[in-house]
Motif scaffolding. Structure first.
Motif, PDB file in Angstrom:
ATOM      1  N   GLY A  10       0.812  -1.206   0.000  1.00 23.29           N
ATOM      2  CA  GLY A  10       0.000   0.000   0.000  1.00 23.29           C
ATOM      3  C   GLY A  10       0.841   1.249   0.000  1.00 23.29           C
ATOM      4  N   LEU A  11       0.178   2.358   0.284  1.00 24.29           N
ATOM      5  CA  LEU A  11       0.830   3.664   0.338  1.00 24.29           C
ATOM      6  C   LEU A  11       1.029   4.051   1.799  1.00 24.29           C
ATOM      7  CD1 LEU A  11       1.753   6.342  -0.980  1.00 24.29           C
ATOM      8  CD2 LEU A  11      -0.652   7.063  -0.911  1.00 24.29           C
ATOM      9  N   VAL A  12       2.235   4.461   2.132  1.00 26.51           N
ATOM     10  CA  VAL A  12       2.541   4.836   3.505  1.00 26.51           C
ATOM     11  C   VAL A  12       3.502   6.014   3.497  1.00 26.51           C
ATOM     12  CG1 VAL A  12       4.470   3.205   3.666  1.00 26.51           C
ATOM     13  CG2 VAL A  12       3.259   3.902   5.749  1.00 26.51           C
ATOM     14  N   GLN A  13       3.445   6.814   4.514  1.00 30.49           N
ATOM     15  CA  GLN A  13       4.361   7.949   4.617  1.00 30.49           C
ATOM     16  C   GLN A  13       5.721   7.474   5.136  1.00 30.49           C
ATOM     17  OE1 GLN A  13       2.335  10.891   7.063  1.00 30.49           O
ATOM     18  NE2 GLN A  13       1.708  11.997   5.217  1.00 30.49           N
ATOM     19  N   ALA A  14       6.728   8.237   4.826  1.00 29.78           N
ATOM     20  CA  ALA A  14       8.062   7.931   5.326  1.00 29.78           C
ATOM     21  C   ALA A  14       8.035   7.824   6.847  1.00 29.78           C
ATOM     22  CB  ALA A  14       9.047   9.012   4.888  1.00 29.78           C
ATOM     23  N   GLY A  15       8.719   6.795   7.351  1.00 28.58           N
ATOM     24  CA  GLY A  15       8.719   6.539   8.774  1.00 28.58           C
ATOM     25  C   GLY A  15       7.650   5.550   9.209  1.00 28.58           C
ATOM     26  N   GLY A  16       6.742   5.242   8.316  1.00 27.08           N
ATOM     27  CA  GLY A  16       5.657   4.333   8.637  1.00 27.08           C
ATOM     28  C   GLY A  16       6.036   2.872   8.500  1.00 27.08           C
ATOM     29  N   SER A  17       5.049   2.004   8.695  1.00 30.95           N
ATOM     30  CA  SER A  17       5.266   0.560   8.682  1.00 30.95           C
ATOM     31  C   SER A  17       4.220  -0.142   7.826  1.00 30.95           C
ATOM     32  CB  SER A  17       5.185  -0.004  10.106  1.00 30.95           C
ATOM     33  OG  SER A  17       6.189   0.547  10.934  1.00 30.95           O
ATOM     34  N   LEU A  18       4.619  -1.270   7.305  1.00 30.06           N
ATOM     35  CA  LEU A  18       3.713  -2.182   6.609  1.00 30.06           C
ATOM     36  C   LEU A  18       4.123  -3.606   6.939  1.00 30.06           C
ATOM     37  CD1 LEU A  18       3.418  -0.667   3.007  1.00 30.06           C
ATOM     38  CD2 LEU A  18       1.589  -0.806   4.696  1.00 30.06           C
TER      39      LEU A  18
END
Length: 124
Positions: A10-18
């Protein structure tokens, strides 16, 4: 035959997790080396992480300390937990299976089974 299906991109902002998942069907004895690769547009497919049947793990240098590969053989599923994502991690992520080796190889041509991939996009 073995079918691998990835999910969790998916789409996530920098610093995020998946957390990516790779579910296997067909040959349900998933007791072989599994790997995660990624491929960005116009670039070659590269190794990200691998896990052997004995749960030994190996990571590409840029993801060490941020990504964790794990497996649940009872669920025929391999996971890739990705933390502290950055835009350079943007790519299609593919899982792969190597039933012929007990060790982890980083060469994609040595993997027999492949999923279709899941897109990971990290925005800055």
């Amino acid at each position: 035959q073995v079918q691998l299906v990835e999910s969790g991109g998916g789409l996530v902002q920098a610093g995020g997790s998946l957390r990516l998942s790779c579910a296997a069907s067909g040959r349900t004895d998933m007791s072989y080396t599994m790997g995660w690769f990624r491929q960005a547009p116009g670039k070659e497919r590269v190794f990200v992480a691998g896990i052997s049947s004995s749960n030994f793990t190996k990571y590409e240098d840029s993801v060490k300390g941020r990504f964790t590969i794990s497996r649940d053989n009872a669920k025929n599923t391999v996971y890739l937990q990705m933390n502290n994502l950055n835009p350079e991690d943007t790519a299609v992520y593919l899982c792969a299976g190597d039933p012929r080796r007990a060790y982890i190889t980083t060469y994609p041509t040595r993997y027999d089974y492949w999923g279709q991939g899941t897109q990971v996009t990290v925005s800055s």
